[in-house]
Design a protein around this motif. Structure first.
Motif, short mmCIF file in Angstrom:
data_model
loop_
_atom_site.label_atom_id
_atom_site.label_comp_id
_atom_site.label_asym_id
_atom_site.label_seq_id
_atom_site.Cartn_x
_atom_site.Cartn_y
_atom_site.Cartn_z
N HIS A 58 81.97 -54.19 27.45
CA HIS A 58 82.38 -55.67 27.46
C HIS A 58 82.12 -55.68 25.93
O HIS A 58 81.52 -55.83 24.98
CB HIS A 58 81.49 -56.58 27.56
CG HIS A 58 80.07 -56.55 27.79
ND1 HIS A 58 78.96 -57.03 27.16
CD2 HIS A 58 79.42 -55.80 28.60
CE1 HIS A 58 78.70 -56.93 27.07
NE2 HIS A 58 77.95 -55.99 28.13
N PRO A 140 96.23 -60.73 37.30
CA PRO A 140 95.09 -58.84 37.11
C PRO A 140 95.36 -58.56 35.50
O PRO A 140 94.14 -58.11 35.48
CB PRO A 140 96.10 -58.12 37.67
CG PRO A 140 97.14 -58.47 38.38
CD PRO A 140 97.10 -61.06 37.80
N LYS A 141 95.71 -59.20 34.50
CA LYS A 141 95.67 -59.30 33.80
C LYS A 141 94.07 -59.73 33.05
O LYS A 141 94.13 -59.60 31.57
CB LYS A 141 97.27 -60.20 32.67
CG LYS A 141 98.58 -58.81 33.05
CD LYS A 141 99.43 -58.82 31.92
CE LYS A 141 100.58 -58.62 32.51
NZ LYS A 141 101.46 -59.71 31.76
N VAL A 142 94.12 -60.51 33.84
CA VAL A 142 92.44 -61.74 33.15
C VAL A 142 91.43 -60.53 33.90
O VAL A 142 90.21 -60.54 32.71
CB VAL A 142 92.46 -63.03 33.84
CG1 VAL A 142 91.42 -63.48 32.86
CG2 VAL A 142 94.25 -63.43 32.70
N LYS A 143 91.69 -60.45 34.93
CA LYS A 143 91.19 -60.04 36.11
C LYS A 143 89.12 -60.70 36.08
O LYS A 143 89.23 -60.90 37.21
CB LYS A 143 90.77 -58.36 35.58
CG LYS A 143 90.00 -57.36 36.52
CD LYS A 143 90.25 -56.45 35.65
CE LYS A 143 89.54 -55.41 36.97
NZ LYS A 143 89.27 -53.57 36.17
N ASN A 147 85.30 -60.87 31.26
CA ASN A 147 86.89 -60.15 29.89
C ASN A 147 87.94 -61.24 29.02
O ASN A 147 88.90 -61.24 28.81
CB ASN A 147 88.45 -59.74 30.99
CG ASN A 147 89.38 -59.04 30.60
OD1 ASN A 147 88.64 -58.45 28.57
ND2 ASN A 147 90.08 -58.67 30.90
N LYS B 81 90.18 -47.46 29.61
CA LYS B 81 89.75 -48.69 30.05
C LYS B 81 88.10 -48.97 31.15
O LYS B 81 88.94 -48.26 32.78
CB LYS B 81 91.15 -49.73 30.68
CG LYS B 81 91.09 -50.90 30.39
CD LYS B 81 92.61 -50.80 30.45
CE LYS B 81 92.86 -52.11 32.00
NZ LYS B 81 93.63 -52.93 32.00
N HIS B 82 88.03 -49.75 30.53
CA HIS B 82 86.82 -50.37 31.98
C HIS B 82 87.27 -50.86 33.10
O HIS B 82 87.36 -51.76 32.87
CB HIS B 82 85.55 -51.00 30.59
CG HIS B 82 84.17 -50.70 31.54
ND1 HIS B 82 83.70 -51.42 32.81
CD2 HIS B 82 82.90 -50.42 31.08
CE1 HIS B 82 82.67 -51.13 32.83
NE2 HIS B 82 82.30 -50.88 32.04
N GLU B 84 85.15 -52.05 35.02
CA GLU B 84 84.66 -53.59 35.61
C GLU B 84 85.72 -54.51 34.77
O GLU B 84 85.91 -55.65 34.92
CB GLU B 84 83.69 -53.64 35.99
CG GLU B 84 82.97 -52.90 36.94
CD GLU B 84 82.88 -54.00 38.02
OE1 GLU B 84 83.04 -54.97 38.32
OE2 GLU B 84 83.05 -52.85 39.16
N THR B 85 85.34 -54.24 33.23
CA THR B 85 85.58 -55.05 32.09
C THR B 85 87.03 -55.02 31.59
O THR B 85 86.95 -55.67 31.18
CB THR B 85 83.98 -55.21 31.32
OG1 THR B 85 84.67 -54.09 30.91
CG2 THR B 85 83.08 -55.15 32.00
N ASP B 86 87.43 -54.42 31.72
CA ASP B 86 89.32 -53.72 30.53
C ASP B 86 89.54 -54.06 30.20
O ASP B 86 89.94 -53.63 28.60
CB ASP B 86 89.76 -55.51 31.82
CG ASP B 86 90.89 -55.07 32.17
OD1 ASP B 86 90.66 -54.04 33.39
OD2 ASP B 86 91.95 -55.11 32.84
N LYS B 87 87.24 -53.55 29.48
CA LYS B 87 86.81 -53.07 27.28
C LYS B 87 88.36 -51.61 27.53
O LYS B 87 88.04 -50.74 28.15
CB LYS B 87 85.79 -53.03 27.27
CG LYS B 87 85.48 -52.35 26.04
CD LYS B 87 85.12 -53.69 25.60
CE LYS B 87 85.48 -52.94 24.32
NZ LYS B 87 84.64 -53.56 22.83
#
Lengths: 169, 140
Positions: A58, A140-143, A147, B81-82, B84-87
């Motif tokens: 993250h 969904p782009k923020v999720k 993030n 892409k992770h 959970e976090t989208d990283k």
């Protein structure tokens, strides 16, 4: 004579080590400000271990976003880190904990005595995001509110300045 | 005397520089595979590593509806892409990312962490070897 050379070698080894550690622990000084208005302009601190380990899954959340007691609680519970075992070797964990503590938010976030583990639960986060509409969080782009980079385009470099916010459509 | 001190200093700096350089690219993926093989060949039922088995392992969903490809995508040469976090996760295949599988410690750490997330257990040396054998066949 030989003894002296040995001593010098040791001394230089220590000096090189100290320089190395100092350089990796902090790159910049941490001028603290007590208000949130200049959040984005505050000098960013960095540490290679922190960036590499925390930033692997993250955004490497800046130390200033939580008080030291929160960081200590997070770092001592890495084996159960928000649903994942993010355990580190002791040397890395110690270095990262020291970096986080040193640059943590000096204010207390909660009077209850229980350290907050989520940045999103801090007063600072809530007040900074009070104008963000519910639909933005559901995009969904923020999720997830975790993030940061979804809207804070420069979050990776520690820049949370409002000018660099771009809310995805 | 001064000469010796300079020599000693030079030695320390050289060693320090050497260590720093080594930590960046300590091993090659082929060396890492050989190390995993050395470990795997001692385990019961060991079979030669198979890229096909590795690919199937990589793409099969396990516990929590997760597979390796959930985050790394079905194409290990692509950016992942992770979940959970989208990283953003850099490509996993060495052909697409030369940093991958060049540090045994890092490899061990991530197999341990990710296998625990996906399988609720650590991967066997056989499984790790199969997966790396597969990743080494992936072209950009």
């Amino acid at each position: 004579m030989l003894f002296n050379v040995k001593n010098f070698t040791r001394m230089f080894a220590v000096v090189v080590l100290v320089i190395g550690v100092t350089m990796s622990v902090a790159h910049t000084s941490d001028a603290r400000a007590d208000d949130d208005e200049d959040e984005g302009q505050r000098p960013t601190v960095s540490n290679a271990k922190w960036k590499g380990e925390c930033g692997a899954c993250h955004v490497a959340y800046p130390p200033r976003m939580l008080p030291a007691e929160s960081w200590r609680a997070i770092m001592s519970g890495l084996d159960k880190h928000f649903g994942s075992n993010a355990g580190l070797d002791a040397a890395s964990a110690n270095e990262i904990t020291a970096f986080l503590e040193k640059n943590a938010d000096a204010r207390k976030h909660d009077a209850s005595g229980k350290p907050l583990l989520r940045i999103t639960e801090t007063r600072g986060f809530k007040s900074e995001h009070r104008e963000v509409a519910a639909r933005v969080w559901k995009n969904p782009k923020v999720k997830s509110p975790a993030n940061c980079t979804a809207c804070h385009t420069q979050a990776e470099s520690g820049d949370f300045n409002e000018d660099n916010v771009k809310i995805p459509k | 005397m001064m000469l010796r001190v300079f020599f000693a200093f030079g030695l320390v700096v050289t060693v320090a520089a050497g260590l720093t350089a080594n930590s960046a690219f300590a091993e090659t993926p082929v060396e890492v595979l050989a190390a995993i093989k050395a470990e795997a060949s001692g385990t019961p039922g060991f079979q030669e590593f198979s890229a096909a088995r590795g690919e199937s392992f990589f793409k099969t969903k396990r516990n929590h509806d997760l597979s390796c490809s959930t985050c790394h995508t079905d194409n290990p040469a692509a950016q992942g892409k992770h979940s959970e976090t989208d990283k953003i996760i850099k490509p996993l295949a060495p052909a697409a990312n030369e940093e991958r599988f060049t540090d045994m410690k890092k490899v061990a750490k991530w197999f341990k962490r990710n296998c625990n997330d996906v399988l609720d257990r650590e991967c066997t040396p056989q499984e790790k070897g199969d997966v790396l054998a597969y990743l080494l066949t992936v072209r950009k």
